[in-house]
Design an enzyme around this catalytic site. Structure first.
Site, short mmCIF file in Angstrom:
data_model
loop_
_atom_site.label_atom_id
_atom_site.label_comp_id
_atom_site.label_asym_id
_atom_site.label_seq_id
_atom_site.Cartn_x
_atom_site.Cartn_y
_atom_site.Cartn_z
N ASN A 12 0.86 -1.18 0.00
CA ASN A 12 0.00 0.00 0.00
C ASN A 12 0.90 1.24 0.00
O ASN A 12 1.50 1.57 1.02
CB ASN A 12 -0.88 -0.04 1.26
N LYS A 14 0.09 4.27 -0.24
CA LYS A 14 -0.54 5.46 0.34
C LYS A 14 -0.30 6.67 -0.60
O LYS A 14 -0.25 6.48 -1.81
CB LYS A 14 -0.03 5.71 1.76
N HIS A 97 -9.46 1.63 5.42
CA HIS A 97 -8.14 1.83 6.05
C HIS A 97 -8.29 2.83 7.21
O HIS A 97 -9.05 3.79 7.11
CB HIS A 97 -7.13 2.35 5.02
N GLU A 99 -6.56 5.19 8.17
CA GLU A 99 -6.30 6.60 7.84
C GLU A 99 -7.53 7.24 7.22
O GLU A 99 -7.80 8.43 7.42
CB GLU A 99 -5.07 6.70 6.90
N GLU A 166 -5.23 -4.55 11.01
CA GLU A 166 -4.14 -3.58 11.18
C GLU A 166 -4.35 -2.79 12.46
O GLU A 166 -5.12 -1.81 12.47
CB GLU A 166 -4.12 -2.59 10.00
N GLY A 172 2.72 2.49 10.65
CA GLY A 172 3.68 3.56 10.42
C GLY A 172 4.46 3.97 11.65
O GLY A 172 5.13 5.00 11.65
N SER A 207 3.60 -1.87 10.28
CA SER A 207 5.06 -1.90 10.42
C SER A 207 5.68 -3.25 10.07
O SER A 207 6.68 -3.66 10.68
CB SER A 207 5.47 -1.47 11.83
N GLY A 229 5.06 1.37 4.47
CA GLY A 229 6.39 1.95 4.26
C GLY A 229 7.38 1.02 3.57
O GLY A 229 8.10 1.43 2.64
P1 PGA Z 1 2.98 0.49 7.53
O1 PGA Z 1 1.50 0.70 6.94
O2 PGA Z 1 3.49 -0.84 7.00
O3 PGA Z 1 3.78 1.64 7.03
O4 PGA Z 1 2.85 0.46 9.02
C1 PGA Z 1 0.61 -0.38 6.82
C2 PGA Z 1 -0.72 0.11 6.31
O5 PGA Z 1 -1.17 1.17 6.72
O6 PGA Z 1 -1.37 -0.56 5.46
#
Ligand code: PGA
Length: 249
Positions: A12, A14, A97, A99, A166, A172, A207, A229
Site C-alpha cells: 500500500n 498510500k 483503512h 487513515e 491492522e 507507520g 510496520s 512503508g
Molecule cells: P505500515 O503501513 O506498513 O507503514 O505500518 C501499513 C498500512 O497502513 O497498510
C-alpha cells in the site's frame, strides 16, 4: 485455520510515488517473479495505475487501488468510480483503512456501500479493521473488530473478499504487534468471519518489514500482509515476499 489459503503480500503506497519512483520500483522488482504460493499485490496512487498496470501484470503482480467511490459516474468532483479502476486493470480495492476512517471520517455504512460497488464491478475489497491503542488498553479490541466486521452482515457470501487486521497503533510507527497478540487477534477475526459466513484470507498489517516478516507470517491464521512503508522500495518489499515464501514452503 485457513492456512491452505494462498498468501497475499500487498503493498500500500498510500500518498507516495511519482512516475519515476514507479519506474525504478518496476526495474528493480522485474527480475524477481513472485513464487507460486505467494501472491504479490501493489496498490499505488490512482495517478500511477495506468502507467504501472501492464508491466506489473507481466511480472505477475496483481494491481489494486487504495479507495473507490460508491457511485458509477456523474457529478462527484474528485472521485474515482469502480469502472475507472477496472479500466486500469485493478483487481483489489483497499477499503476502511484506518487513515480514511480517522482522517477522512469514513463510516462503516460508507465502507459497506463502497464494498458493494467494488463487488458489483468484479473487484475484491481488502477490508481493513483495527483498534486504537486506547481501545486495546481498555480491553475492547474484540468488540471494536466485531463492530467493524459487522458491515458484512447480509453481504453476499460468494464474492471475493480479503480482510486486513491492522492495529492502528502499529501503522507507520515501527511498533508491531507481538506474535501472541497477532495469533490471538487473528483467531478472533477468523471466528467472527465464520459466524458471518465468510471464509476468507486475513492479512496482518502494521510496520511489517524484512526483519519481522518471517515471525509475523508464521503466526497461525495470518495469510499475508498489507505493507505500507516497506513496500515503497522494491528491495525491502521483495525481502518480505521471500520471507513469506519460505514460511509457507
Ligand atoms: P505500515 O503501513 O506498513 O507503514 O505500518 C501499513 C498500512 O497502513 O497498510
Amino acid at each position: 485455520m485457513g492456512n491452505d489459503k494462498r498468501r497475499l503480500i500487498a503493498g500500500n503506497w498510500k500518498m507516495n510515488g511519482l512516475l519515476q519512483d514507479a519506474i525504478e520500483f518496476m526495474d528493480a522488482f522485474g527480475g524477481n517473479p513472485a513464487p507460486d504460493h505467494v501472491e504479490v499485490g501493489l496498490m499505488p496512487p490512482f495517478t500511477l495505475l495506468h502507467s504501472m498496470s501492464e508491466r506489473l501484470a507481466k511480472m505477475g503482480v496483481t494491481l489494486g487501488a487504495q479507495n473507490v467511490y460508491n457511485e458509477d459516474k456523474g457529478a462527484f468532483t474528485g472521485s474515482i468510480c469502480p469502472m475507472m479502476l477496472r479500466d486500469a486493470d485493478c483487481h483489489y480495492v483497499i477499503l476502511g483503512h484506518s487513515e480514511r476512517r480517522s482522517i477522512i471520517g469514513e463510516s462503516n455504512a460508507k465502507i459497506r456501500s463502497k464494498m458493494n460497488a467494488t463487488w458489483l464491478h468484479g473487484m475484491e475489497p481488502i477490508l481493513c479493521i483495527g483498534e486504537t491503542l486506547e481501545q486495546r488498553e481498555k480491553g475492547i479490541t474484540n468488540a471494536v473488530l466485531a463492530e467493524q466486521l459487522a458491515i458484512l452482515k447480509g453481504a453476499p457470501k460468494d464474492k471475493p473478499l480479503t480482510v486486513a487486521y491492522e492495529p492502528v497503533w502499529a501503522i507507520g510507527t515501527g511498533v508491531t504487534a507481538s506474535a501472541q497478540q497477532v495469533t490471538e487477534t487473528h483467531a478472533f477475526v477468523h471466528e467472527e468471519l465464520t459466524k458471518l459466513g465468510h471464509d476468507c484470507r486475513v492479512l496482518y498489517g502494521g510496520s511489517v518489514n524484512p526483519g519481522n516478516a518471517a515471525e509475523l507470517m508464521a503466526c497461525p491464521g495470518v495469510e499475508g500482509a498489507l505493507v505500507g512503508g516497506a513496500s515503497l522500495k522494491a528491495e525491502s518489499f521483495m525481502e518480505i515476499v521471500k520471507a513469506t515464501a519460505l514460511v509457507v514452503s
